[in-house]
Scaffold this motif. Sequence first.
Motif, mmCIF file in Angstrom:
data_model
loop_
_atom_site.group_PDB
_atom_site.id
_atom_site.type_symbol
_atom_site.label_atom_id
_atom_site.label_comp_id
_atom_site.label_asym_id
_atom_site.label_seq_id
_atom_site.Cartn_x
_atom_site.Cartn_y
_atom_site.Cartn_z
ATOM 1 N N UNK A 282 -19.301 43.629 25.436
ATOM 2 C CA UNK A 282 -20.652 43.428 24.934
ATOM 3 C C UNK A 282 -21.204 42.034 25.185
ATOM 4 N N UNK A 283 -20.343 41.066 25.385
ATOM 5 C CA UNK A 283 -20.795 39.742 25.805
ATOM 6 C C UNK A 283 -19.652 39.085 26.563
ATOM 7 N N UNK A 284 -19.904 37.906 27.080
ATOM 8 C CA UNK A 284 -18.935 37.300 27.985
ATOM 9 C C UNK A 284 -17.694 36.771 27.275
ATOM 10 N N UNK A 285 -17.850 36.198 26.089
ATOM 11 C CA UNK A 285 -16.740 35.457 25.500
ATOM 12 C C UNK A 285 -16.092 36.130 24.309
ATOM 13 N N UNK A 286 -16.876 36.616 23.366
ATOM 14 C CA UNK A 286 -16.322 36.963 22.069
ATOM 15 C C UNK A 286 -15.908 38.421 21.908
ATOM 16 N N UNK A 287 -16.440 39.327 22.701
ATOM 17 C CA UNK A 287 -16.208 40.753 22.455
ATOM 18 C C UNK A 287 -14.910 41.233 23.087
ATOM 19 N N UNK A 288 -14.400 42.327 22.525
ATOM 20 C CA UNK A 288 -13.221 42.977 23.069
ATOM 21 C C UNK A 288 -13.636 44.058 24.069
ATOM 22 N N UNK A 289 -12.687 44.486 24.852
ATOM 23 C CA UNK A 289 -12.909 45.585 25.775
ATOM 24 C C UNK A 289 -13.037 46.878 24.987
ATOM 25 N N UNK A 290 -14.112 47.630 25.246
ATOM 26 C CA UNK A 290 -14.317 48.915 24.589
ATOM 27 C C UNK A 290 -14.484 50.009 25.636
ATOM 28 N N UNK A 291 -14.065 51.215 25.286
ATOM 29 C CA UNK A 291 -14.336 52.356 26.148
ATOM 30 C C UNK A 291 -15.797 52.751 25.985
ATOM 31 N N UNK A 292 -16.438 53.107 27.101
ATOM 32 C CA UNK A 292 -17.791 53.641 27.029
ATOM 33 C C UNK A 292 -17.739 55.100 26.628
ATOM 34 N N UNK A 293 -18.624 55.892 27.137
ATOM 35 C CA UNK A 293 -18.610 57.322 26.852
ATOM 36 C C UNK A 293 -17.665 58.049 27.804
ATOM 37 N N UNK A 294 -17.208 59.217 27.396
ATOM 38 C CA UNK A 294 -16.467 60.095 28.298
ATOM 39 C C UNK A 294 -17.447 60.676 29.320
ATOM 40 N N UNK A 295 -16.914 60.984 30.514
ATOM 41 C CA UNK A 295 -17.782 61.450 31.596
ATOM 42 C C UNK A 295 -16.941 62.237 32.596
ATOM 43 N N UNK A 296 -17.570 63.124 33.320
ATOM 44 C CA UNK A 296 -16.922 63.922 34.365
ATOM 45 C C UNK A 296 -15.914 64.889 33.753
ATOM 46 N N UNK A 297 -16.376 66.094 33.453
ATOM 47 C CA UNK A 297 -15.560 67.084 32.761
ATOM 48 C C UNK A 297 -15.189 68.255 33.660
ATOM 49 N N UNK A 298 -15.114 67.997 34.972
ATOM 50 C CA UNK A 298 -14.828 69.079 35.921
ATOM 51 C C UNK A 298 -13.456 69.701 35.695
ATOM 52 N N UNK A 299 -12.501 68.922 35.194
ATOM 53 C CA UNK A 299 -11.116 69.426 35.112
ATOM 54 C C UNK A 299 -10.624 69.547 33.675
ATOM 55 N N UNK A 300 -11.514 69.788 32.730
ATOM 56 C CA UNK A 300 -11.055 69.956 31.346
ATOM 57 C C UNK A 300 -10.418 71.335 31.161
ATOM 58 N N UNK A 301 -9.635 71.446 30.094
ATOM 59 C CA UNK A 301 -8.971 72.694 29.701
ATOM 60 C C UNK A 301 -7.994 73.178 30.775
ATOM 61 N N UNK A 302 -7.262 72.215 31.362
ATOM 62 C CA UNK A 302 -6.326 72.546 32.437
ATOM 63 C C UNK A 302 -4.898 72.071 32.164
#
Length: 463
Positions: A289-309
């Motif tokens: 969220x910013x250069x210095x103070x924030x931690x790494x966060x996951x964004x949204x999930x994406x690309x569901x072509x291979x779900x339920x496999x």
Amino acid sequence: MRFVLILMALTWSLLVQAQEVTLDFLRQIGLPVVVVETIDAEEPSCEYLTPDEGYPGYSISNETKVPGRIRVIEGDSTLYDSGDYEEDVSGMTIKLRGNNSAFTPKKPYKIKLQKKADMLGEDKKYKDKDWLLLKDETPSLNLMVGLKVNELVGMQWTPRFRYVNLLFNGDYRGVYMLCESVKRNTDCRLNVSESGFIFEFDPYWWNEKLWFQSNMSGRKYTFKYPESEDITEEQLQYLVDFMTKVDYSPYHGDYEEYIDIESLASWVLGHDILGTYDWYGSNIFLTKYDTLDSKLMMGNMWDFDTIEMTPDDYSKVHVVTGGFFPDPLFYSKNQAFTKVYQARWEELEPTLFDEMESFLNDFAASDIAEALEKSRELDFTRWSTYGPTVAENIETNLQWFRSRKTWLNDTIQKEIAMGISTPPIYIKPSSQETYYLNGQRMVKGTKGLTIEKGRKYIQRNLP
């Protein structure tokens, strides 16, 4: 009743084959119609790329941006009209998008409006210039199901979309999903600051203008924000150093200084619930969220072509090799991530699967499902393909979530009771030879975690 439904479907199918697919005809079906009209009826084009040996997948480059007008029409109402093209004033440009998905006759597209708007016609707060037309080619309900799980596990943003029919310069192109794109928008998408970043773990890095990699894992990342041309050398070096620290942190046990483990645990759990098979790593979005103070966060999930496999296993995101993502966290001496993952499961398990079943049943009874079924018949005729019905998609998903709840609950609870981390650990027989990624044979006495064919092994007593 079943005979009546079959007769109705057959009648509609015969009507479809005899019908000229016009705007007036599409408006009667029930799904919104996206009408694209480009200047001089020009078609977007691109160059198709085959990667050099050792690089994955296929991709495209030099995509042309074709100007024109785009409208979204629902019944007798116009939800959105860009107007004719005038640079920075009105209209839009449209181009091809995707990697492997761009190689099939039915193409996915990216839309760039000249003026921000909500193309879904819901609320002005969602206005943006960038939108996607994702093809429903399988066909499936994967995008709808995946995004609902993304919402229920509590990711920081869930993209909105609607099923639509696409009419392109008067030619019917089939069923698509008109969808928000992954980008920075402080009002309605990923709300990173101006000094923050959105980047992607990207196996197609070789087709991007700018990328960087961790010095520890060698994983390569490309940018969603800022634009590549706006990245400074200082920012690039900062991210190289930061992601290298992130990759080392599970082994040092200090990963909580760098990673927002709640968002990562929710992301991994979401994929485990969905049983995602695609392990290679495309469309894995991370935010800072910013250069210095924030931690790494996951964004949204994406690309569901291979779900339920992966019916009897965790999702294949567990086998993304190297660095922090995600198995080294499960095996770290610091078990905070494992505990958060297990806690999220215990929090979500009592309600999530019931909510998914209600969601799917409500959709099955909706006018949208009926309109989608009719639209698929048009799509099948247009592209000379065939596929499952919406009702069959619904039943497949209901069965998945019922069985998935049982499998995950039994497996995770068993591992909690045994006091070990997830996923299961296998002991590799000592008689097998093992090699490092560079091809060098491991020497006697080497210990550690290795991965073969998607399974994790503790290495002991090598010959």
